[in-house]
Design a protein around this motif. Structure first.
Motif, PDB file in Angstrom:
ATOM      1  N   SER A 153      -2.311  11.760 -17.680  1.00 28.23           N
ATOM      2  CA  SER A 153      -2.108  11.584 -19.120  1.00 28.23           C
ATOM      3  C   SER A 153      -1.830  12.904 -19.837  1.00 28.23           C
ATOM      4  N   PHE A 154      -2.090  14.021 -19.172  1.00 26.65           N
ATOM      5  CA  PHE A 154      -1.849  15.333 -19.775  1.00 26.65           C
ATOM      6  C   PHE A 154      -0.655  16.058 -19.172  1.00 26.65           C
ATOM      7  N   GLN A 155      -0.285  15.693 -17.951  1.00 29.34           N
ATOM      8  CA  GLN A 155       0.839  16.345 -17.265  1.00 29.34           C
ATOM      9  C   GLN A 155       1.557  15.306 -16.419  1.00 29.34           C
ATOM     10  N   SER A 156       2.857  15.257 -16.498  1.00 29.40           N
ATOM     11  CA  SER A 156       3.615  14.257 -15.756  1.00 29.40           C
ATOM     12  C   SER A 156       3.319  14.354 -14.264  1.00 29.40           C
ATOM     13  N   MET A 157       2.832  13.260 -13.686  1.00 24.95           N
ATOM     14  CA  MET A 157       2.468  13.175 -12.266  1.00 24.95           C
ATOM     15  C   MET A 157       1.371  14.185 -11.907  1.00 24.95           C
ATOM     16  N   GLY A 158       0.569  14.554 -12.890  1.00 22.94           N
ATOM     17  CA  GLY A 158      -0.429  15.599 -12.681  1.00 22.94           C
ATOM     18  C   GLY A 158      -1.641  15.184 -11.879  1.00 22.94           C
ATOM     19  N   TRP A 202       5.906   2.991  -8.113  1.00 23.16           N
ATOM     20  CA  TRP A 202       5.183   2.913  -9.378  1.00 23.16           C
ATOM     21  C   TRP A 202       5.193   4.235 -10.129  1.00 23.16           C
ATOM     22  N   ASN A 203       6.094   5.122  -9.771  1.00 23.51           N
ATOM     23  CA  ASN A 203       6.192   6.412 -10.472  1.00 23.51           C
ATOM     24  C   ASN A 203       6.557   6.242 -11.943  1.00 23.51           C
ATOM     25  N   THR A 208       5.066   6.718 -17.559  1.00 22.68           N
ATOM     26  CA  THR A 208       4.750   6.082 -18.838  1.00 22.68           C
ATOM     27  C   THR A 208       3.358   6.482 -19.309  1.00 22.68           C
ATOM     28  N   ILE A 209       2.401   6.551 -18.386  1.00 23.89           N
ATOM     29  CA  ILE A 209       1.040   6.960 -18.748  1.00 23.89           C
ATOM     30  C   ILE A 209       1.063   8.339 -19.409  1.00 23.89           C
ATOM     31  N   GLN A 238      10.164   0.951 -21.081  1.00 20.64           N
ATOM     32  CA  GLN A 238      10.576   1.365 -19.736  1.00 20.64           C
ATOM     33  C   GLN A 238       9.930   0.501 -18.655  1.00 20.64           C
ATOM     34  N   LEU A 239       8.788  -0.100 -18.982  1.00 19.34           N
ATOM     35  CA  LEU A 239       8.071  -0.899 -17.996  1.00 19.34           C
ATOM     36  C   LEU A 239       8.752  -2.231 -17.713  1.00 19.34           C
ATOM     37  N   LYS A 240       9.763  -2.548 -18.495  1.00 19.71           N
ATOM     38  CA  LYS A 240      10.474  -3.805 -18.257  1.00 19.71           C
ATOM     39  C   LYS A 240      11.108  -3.835 -16.868  1.00 19.71           C
ATOM     40  N   MET A 241      11.305  -2.659 -16.277  1.00 22.42           N
ATOM     41  CA  MET A 241      11.868  -2.603 -14.929  1.00 22.42           C
ATOM     42  C   MET A 241      10.981  -3.313 -13.908  1.00 22.42           C
ATOM     43  N   TYR A 242       9.708  -3.535 -14.263  1.00 28.44           N
ATOM     44  CA  TYR A 242       8.765  -4.174 -13.340  1.00 28.44           C
ATOM     45  C   TYR A 242       8.611  -5.673 -13.592  1.00 28.44           C
TER      46      TYR A 242
END
Length: 301
Positions: A153-158, A202-203, A208-209, A238-242
């Motif tokens: 939530s603080f860094q992309s893919m952190g 699920w990246n 998105t998170i 963006q989550l519509k892809m799921y």
């Protein structure tokens, strides 16, 4: 000599005060086994609280305001000597910049929580091997999951390094005669959850998170909320892809279950800066159908 001892003492106090990463509340509810020795449950509650709050999980030194607020609630349903069965509720929150509001990161109930515990025993965790008793394994798994979600939530893919530790715990715990770890015949198991989190498919959810919290929530409480709401709106779209794959996805449904109240409240104010709320409504109806009547249909679009 006294000066050296004093300096060592101060250093010890400093490192002890700033070495933990969590501010956790712990509750153990034993009402369903009320005839048992209640002192054992009080001891379990204290042991878990000390274990969670006094262990250095990441090696980082944090002050209190930097620590993650979380809660662990254990309900004991059965007891047979030193063996216990029940459930555990895991919750964690993330502070929103420049506010007193905490945004939920996880709200999960695990119904398959069996473990062994001897009153007042020291709780020890080794990430390289299964403990044999399942108590510290389950709790540590969820702690690293919380650390991963917070970092994401603080860094992309952190959060990847902490998710990897949770995945290692899950692998160590496979086929150990305790429920909740298997990937076969145990839907919504811990192993399934962490494997999904680590799956590149699920990246986008992990991305998105990050966007939702760091660029959205952290800017939502400015005098003009338009920019923050638009970021959150776009991230959720963006989550519509799921839409064709989310139904059986534990990770995705956990996110929606945790965030649905917050998402509803964000866009329920009527001041949405020209966003086409009906587009988000239709997406939420698809992705979180159980909330159609109590949330999404209540939006004024």
């Amino acid at each position: 000599m006294k000066k050296i001892i004093s300096l060592f003492f101060l250093f010890f106090i400093y490192t002890q005060s700033f070495s933990q990463e969590l501010l956790a509340t712990v509750q153990v509810n034993s009402q369903q086994v009320g005839g048992s020795n209640q002192q054992a449950f009080k001891a379990l509650e204290k042991s878990l609280r000390d274990f969670i709050n006094n262990t250095s999980w990441t090696g980082k030194k944090l002050q209190n305001f930097e620590k993650i607020k979380c809660g662990f609630s254990v309900v004991i349903g059965e007891r047979d000597g030193n063996r216990f069965k029940g459930s555990i509720v895991v919750q964690a929150m993330r502070p929103v910049y420049n506010t007193t509001y905490d945004s939920p990161l996880i709200n999960l109930q695990d119904q398959r929580f069996g473990f062994e515990y001897i009153e007042n025993e020291s709780l020890i965790f080794n990430e390289r091997q299964f403990s044999g008793k399942n108590l510290t394994d389950v709790v540590s798994f969820y702690i690293y999951l919380i650390l991963g979600l917070d970092a994401d939530s603080f860094q992309s893919m952190g959060g990847s390094q902490w998710y990897a530790k949770a995945q290692q715990i899950a692998q160590n715990s496979q086929n150990r005669n305790y429920e909740g770890w298997n990937t076969i015949n145990e839907p919504r198991s811990r192993s399934i959850l962490i494997n999904e989190v680590m799956n590149p498919n699920w990246n986008q959810l992990r991305s998105t998170i990050y966007t939702y919290h760091r660029a959205g929530m952290d800017n939502l409480f400015n005098q003009d909320q338009t920019a923050g709401k638009k970021v959150i709106f776009d991230a959720l779209m963006q989550l519509k892809m799921y839409e064709n794959t989310f139904q059986q996805a534990f990770f995705f449904n956990l996110f929606m279950d945790t965030k649905s109240d917050e998402i509803f409240n964000i866009f329920n104010s009527g001041n949405n800066g020209g966003l086409i709320l009906n587009d988000l409504k239709q997406t939420m109806i698809i992705l979180s159908p159980k909330n159609i009547d109590n949330k999404w249909n209540k939006w004024k679009v």
